[in-house]
Design a protein around this motif. Sequence first.
Motif, short mmCIF file in Angstrom:
data_model
loop_
_atom_site.label_atom_id
_atom_site.label_comp_id
_atom_site.label_asym_id
_atom_site.label_seq_id
_atom_site.Cartn_x
_atom_site.Cartn_y
_atom_site.Cartn_z
N TRP A 34 -16.50 -4.45 25.51
CA TRP A 34 -16.56 -5.87 25.84
C TRP A 34 -17.92 -6.24 26.41
CZ3 TRP A 34 -11.31 -5.55 28.87
CH2 TRP A 34 -10.28 -5.40 27.94
N ASN A 35 -18.39 -7.43 26.08
CA ASN A 35 -19.68 -7.89 26.58
C ASN A 35 -19.58 -9.35 27.05
OD1 ASN A 35 -22.44 -7.76 27.16
ND2 ASN A 35 -22.99 -8.56 25.14
N PRO A 36 -18.76 -9.58 28.09
CA PRO A 36 -18.58 -10.96 28.56
C PRO A 36 -19.74 -11.39 29.45
CG PRO A 36 -17.33 -9.47 29.93
CD PRO A 36 -17.95 -8.62 28.85
N ASP A 37 -19.77 -12.68 29.77
CA ASP A 37 -20.78 -13.20 30.68
C ASP A 37 -20.50 -12.71 32.11
OD1 ASP A 37 -22.04 -14.63 28.68
OD2 ASP A 37 -20.83 -16.44 29.03
N PHE A 38 -21.59 -12.47 32.85
CA PHE A 38 -21.47 -12.10 34.25
C PHE A 38 -21.15 -13.35 35.06
CE2 PHE A 38 -23.73 -11.43 38.41
CZ PHE A 38 -22.80 -10.55 38.93
N CYS A 39 -20.11 -13.28 35.87
CA CYS A 39 -19.64 -14.45 36.61
C CYS A 39 -19.87 -14.33 38.12
CB CYS A 39 -18.16 -14.69 36.32
SG CYS A 39 -17.81 -14.99 34.58
N ASP A 77 -26.93 -0.22 34.88
CA ASP A 77 -27.67 -0.71 36.04
C ASP A 77 -27.19 -0.09 37.34
OD1 ASP A 77 -25.23 -1.95 36.45
OD2 ASP A 77 -25.98 -4.00 36.21
N GLY A 78 -26.18 0.78 37.26
CA GLY A 78 -25.66 1.45 38.43
C GLY A 78 -24.62 0.67 39.20
N LYS A 79 -24.33 -0.55 38.76
CA LYS A 79 -23.35 -1.39 39.44
C LYS A 79 -21.99 -1.28 38.77
CE LYS A 79 -26.89 -4.71 40.91
NZ LYS A 79 -27.35 -6.12 40.85
N THR A 80 -20.95 -1.57 39.56
CA THR A 80 -19.58 -1.50 39.08
C THR A 80 -19.00 -2.90 38.93
OG1 THR A 80 -19.24 0.68 40.09
CG2 THR A 80 -17.27 -0.58 39.53
N TYR A 81 -18.24 -3.09 37.85
CA TYR A 81 -17.70 -4.41 37.54
C TYR A 81 -16.22 -4.31 37.18
CZ TYR A 81 -22.69 -5.37 36.88
OH TYR A 81 -24.05 -5.49 37.06
N LEU A 82 -15.50 -5.41 37.41
CA LEU A 82 -14.21 -5.64 36.79
C LEU A 82 -14.50 -6.44 35.53
CD1 LEU A 82 -11.95 -6.72 39.81
CD2 LEU A 82 -12.02 -4.48 38.70
N VAL A 83 -14.02 -5.95 34.39
CA VAL A 83 -14.40 -6.53 33.11
C VAL A 83 -13.16 -6.93 32.31
CG1 VAL A 83 -15.70 -6.17 30.97
CG2 VAL A 83 -16.45 -5.04 33.08
N VAL A 86 -13.49 -11.91 28.65
CA VAL A 86 -14.18 -13.18 28.86
C VAL A 86 -15.00 -13.26 30.14
CG1 VAL A 86 -12.53 -14.47 27.46
CG2 VAL A 86 -12.10 -14.19 29.91
N GLU A 87 -14.79 -12.35 31.09
CA GLU A 87 -15.51 -12.42 32.36
C GLU A 87 -15.87 -11.03 32.88
OE1 GLU A 87 -14.49 -15.89 35.16
OE2 GLU A 87 -12.56 -15.29 34.35
N LYS A 88 -16.95 -10.96 33.64
CA LYS A 88 -17.37 -9.73 34.29
C LYS A 88 -17.80 -10.09 35.71
CE LYS A 88 -21.43 -7.64 33.39
NZ LYS A 88 -22.45 -6.78 32.72
N VAL A 89 -17.16 -9.44 36.72
CA VAL A 89 -17.49 -9.72 38.11
C VAL A 89 -17.85 -8.42 38.81
CG1 VAL A 89 -16.07 -11.79 38.26
CG2 VAL A 89 -15.05 -9.57 38.78
N GLY A 90 -18.84 -8.47 39.68
CA GLY A 90 -19.30 -7.29 40.39
C GLY A 90 -18.46 -7.00 41.62
N ILE A 91 -18.23 -5.70 41.89
CA ILE A 91 -17.56 -5.29 43.12
C ILE A 91 -18.39 -4.19 43.76
CG2 ILE A 91 -15.31 -5.88 42.13
CD1 ILE A 91 -14.75 -2.83 42.06
N ARG A 92 -18.09 -3.87 45.03
CA ARG A 92 -18.80 -2.84 45.76
C ARG A 92 -18.00 -1.53 45.75
NH1 ARG A 92 -18.50 -7.18 48.97
NH2 ARG A 92 -17.13 -6.10 50.47
#
Length: 202
Positions: A34-39, A77-83, A86-92
């Motif tokens: 999946w390649n959704p937009d970063f939100c 990029d070393g970051k973790t996301y919920l994907v 349709v959406e991608k959000v960053g988490i810690r």
Amino acid sequence: MAGRETSVRDAAGLEALISPAAAPGKGLPAVERWNPDFCGDLDMEIRADGTWFYMGTPIGRQPLVRLFSTVLRKDADGKTYLVTPVEKVGIRVEDAHFLAVELNVSGKGDDQVMTFRTNVGDIVEAGAENPLRFAIGAENGGLKPYLLVRGRLEALLARPVMYDLVNHGEDIAIDGKAMFAVRSKGIVFPIMPSGELELQSR
């Protein structure tokens, strides 16, 4: 995305966002494709002990944690996301994405298989596709073993599991050097030079 952040007690918006992508019976979602937009970033964190926090409060519903865990992705990029599609959000993530809480060892020698269970229910056999790696904690020099679960997502072995793993270790010559190592599915995973193993509190 900020408008959906209500509270853990009312995480219906987050659950609704992810549930269609992780419908039961379909196996793990194809997040790598999946390649959704970063939100933007979400106020969610996975602590070192495996506890998930949302807006500063632990998420007490284990089925919800499991749901979120199925759409995790760590990018280049070393970051973790919920994907989702349709959406991608960053988490810690404080340390690892998961915690390995159980180890089962079957077979002997080259036929030995180490099977781990994570805190979110993944069952993973260590091997060529799911290697073990061993780091030394910066805080106190203690051993920190990790298991690759999928993609770039890793599980830190819980302390009792680490001790169990070490009990199955053996001295193995690797490139002419004696190493303390473990075996699984025909692969040797070196931990450190023989005689240097020192288990300390993490």
